[in-house]
Design an enzyme around this catalytic site. Structure first.
Site, PDB file in Angstrom:
ATOM      1  N   THR A  12     -56.383 -34.092  28.310  1.00  0.00           N
ATOM      2  CA  THR A  12     -57.259 -35.122  28.874  1.00  0.00           C
ATOM      3  C   THR A  12     -57.601 -34.855  30.323  1.00  0.00           C
ATOM      4  O   THR A  12     -58.736 -35.067  30.759  1.00  0.00           O
ATOM      5  CB  THR A  12     -56.572 -36.499  28.760  1.00  0.00           C
ATOM      6  OG1 THR A  12     -56.463 -36.823  27.381  1.00  0.00           O
ATOM      7  CG2 THR A  12     -57.347 -37.588  29.470  1.00  0.00           C
ATOM      8  N   SER A  54     -53.974 -30.908  23.357  1.00  0.00           N
ATOM      9  CA  SER A  54     -52.611 -30.454  23.046  1.00  0.00           C
ATOM     10  C   SER A  54     -52.218 -30.729  21.599  1.00  0.00           C
ATOM     11  O   SER A  54     -51.186 -30.230  21.127  1.00  0.00           O
ATOM     12  CB  SER A  54     -51.595 -31.050  24.016  1.00  0.00           C
ATOM     13  OG  SER A  54     -51.293 -32.380  23.700  1.00  0.00           O
ATOM     14  N   THR A  85     -51.192 -34.663  27.108  1.00  0.00           N
ATOM     15  CA  THR A  85     -49.951 -35.454  27.083  1.00  0.00           C
ATOM     16  C   THR A  85     -49.362 -35.603  25.676  1.00  0.00           C
ATOM     17  O   THR A  85     -48.173 -35.864  25.541  1.00  0.00           O
ATOM     18  CB  THR A  85     -50.199 -36.872  27.654  1.00  0.00           C
ATOM     19  OG1 THR A  85     -51.180 -37.533  26.852  1.00  0.00           O
ATOM     20  CG2 THR A  85     -50.651 -36.819  29.095  1.00  0.00           C
ATOM     21  N   ASP A  86     -50.197 -35.424  24.648  1.00  0.00           N
ATOM     22  CA  ASP A  86     -49.717 -35.759  23.300  1.00  0.00           C
ATOM     23  C   ASP A  86     -48.551 -34.897  22.825  1.00  0.00           C
ATOM     24  O   ASP A  86     -47.657 -35.385  22.133  1.00  0.00           O
ATOM     25  CB  ASP A  86     -50.878 -35.676  22.298  1.00  0.00           C
ATOM     26  CG  ASP A  86     -51.894 -36.785  22.521  1.00  0.00           C
ATOM     27  OD1 ASP A  86     -51.556 -37.771  23.211  1.00  0.00           O
ATOM     28  OD2 ASP A  86     -53.030 -36.676  22.018  1.00  0.00           O
TER      29      ASP A  86
HETATM   30  N1  ASP Z   1     -55.263 -35.681  23.214  1.00  0.00           N
HETATM   31  C1  ASP Z   1     -54.960 -35.369  24.584  1.00  0.00           C
HETATM   32  C2  ASP Z   1     -54.092 -34.134  24.599  1.00  0.00           C
HETATM   33  O1  ASP Z   1     -52.930 -34.224  24.303  1.00  0.00           O
HETATM   34  C3  ASP Z   1     -54.263 -36.515  25.239  1.00  0.00           C
HETATM   35  C4  ASP Z   1     -53.942 -36.331  26.710  1.00  0.00           C
HETATM   36  O2  ASP Z   1     -53.966 -35.263  27.259  1.00  0.00           O
HETATM   37  O3  ASP Z   1     -53.602 -37.365  27.336  1.00  0.00           O
HETATM   38  O4  ASP Z   1     -54.578 -33.064  24.880  1.00  0.00           O
END
Ligand code: ASP
Length: 333
Positions: A12, A54, A85-86
């Protein structure tokens, strides 16, 4: 001036809207340029080995990030990895096993809102991460997010939208970064850094539900070299007329490794409490205690190629790496 290697991987933090949804497109160099003052803090080299949400990260990507750090370890004072973050907690665990006892800080960060959005945690998380990467007080693999410095083997994503997305449920925070000021509470002592480059990805996770049947358990046991079973509460296996325990015992006798963890966020397992859990360690089930499921899975991937039988796997599993498990809670059985 400190030299920091910045590795962008997507997520993100580096995402932009396209066709109504977010996907990562901003490269590492551009991310750095978007955060005023970073260039005055340290000398930065930016690299972008891949650009992914991710959700698409695999074990290959963990090894790629680790190799990037290993190849340049002597040339930099610290490292910052920007990541989605995932699956960040998996990557944090993976880097903790692949790069052990690093004397230099290896910081993983990300954001809940893209860097280009009006309200975003991206710039703060990046700035905080570089402050930590430049610190002489920090070392090892750490996650810096929402003003907190957390241990890489202990983090879990506990909120899907809020800026304070990560916690380390069974381990205290290492420090905080507030208004650009780093406070380090403690940082576990390290030895001399070591790199590893082998992972065995045949590790499965079976989340028990009241409807899980023997067919699924048997399939998972046969499909993987090691299986992490996410049980309920302090841990146990459904009785199901003894069929679950028999399937697990047979699999262990056939050389499979089985670890039991819990779906409960905090405080970990204690299989000895209830009849459904007692005796499981006697048939060779390894208890996760206070470890996160992410750390259990990645630790198995790391130790399978170097520990051949279940006794040595159990011994290695309980040997703490980067404070992933409290040693006093080691099973005596
Ligand atoms: N879907 C995103 C990822 O994990 C979520 C994020 O980065 O907050 O790449």
């Amino acid at each position: 001036m400190k030299k920091i290697l910045f590795i962008g991987t997507g997520g993100t933090i580096a995402s932009e809207l396209s066709g109504g949804s977010l996907s990562p497109s901003i490269g590492a160099e551009q991310l750095i340029r978007l955060v005023p003052g970073l260039g005055d803090m340290c000398e930065i080299e930016a690299r972008q080995p891949f650009t992914l949400d991710s959700t698409d990260i695999t074990t290959w990507h963990w090894l790629t990030i680790a190799r990037e750090i290993e190849d340049s370890y002597d040339d930099f004072d610290g490292f910052v990895v920007a990541h989605g973050t995932d699956t960040l907690s998996y990557t944090a665990a993976a880097l903790s096993y692949l790069i052990q006892d690093s004397e230099k800080p290896i910081i993983i960060t990300g954001a809940q809102r893209p860097i280009g959005f009006d309200s975003s945690d991206s710039k703060q998380n990046l700035r905080d991460s570089f402050i930590c990467a430049c610190s002489d007080l920090l070392h090892g693999v750490l996650v810096v997010f929402g003003g907190e410095v957390l241990l890489g083997t202990r983090v879990r994503k506990t909120r899907s939208k809020s800026f304070s997305a990560f916690e380390s449920p069974n381990y205290p925070a290492i420090g905080t970064v507030k208004n650009g000021r780093l406070t380090v509470f403690f940082c576990p002592v390290t030895g001399e850094h070591r790199f590893y480059s082998l992972l065995e990805s045949s590790v499965g996770l079976l989340k028990l539900t009241p409807a899980t049947d023997l067919e699924l358990l048997s399939f998972m046991l046969s499909r993987y070299s090691a299986l992490v079973i996410e049980a309920f509460g302090v841990g146990g296996l459904p009785h199901r007329e003894g069929t679950f325990r028999k399937a697990v015992r047979r699999a262990i006798e056939a050389g499979k490794t089985v670890v039991l963890t819990t779906q409960v966020e905090s405080e970990g397992t204690d299989m000895s409490v209830y009849n459904v859990g007692s005796g499981l360690s006697d048939i060779g089930v390894i208890e996760a205690f206070d470890m996160t499921p992410e750390a259990c899975i990645v630790k198995l991937m790391w130790l399978l190629p170097r520990a051949w039988d279940n006794d040595s796997r159990r011994e290695e599993f309980y040997r703490p790496v980067a404070c992933d498990i409290f040693p006093q809670e080691r099973s005596e059985k």
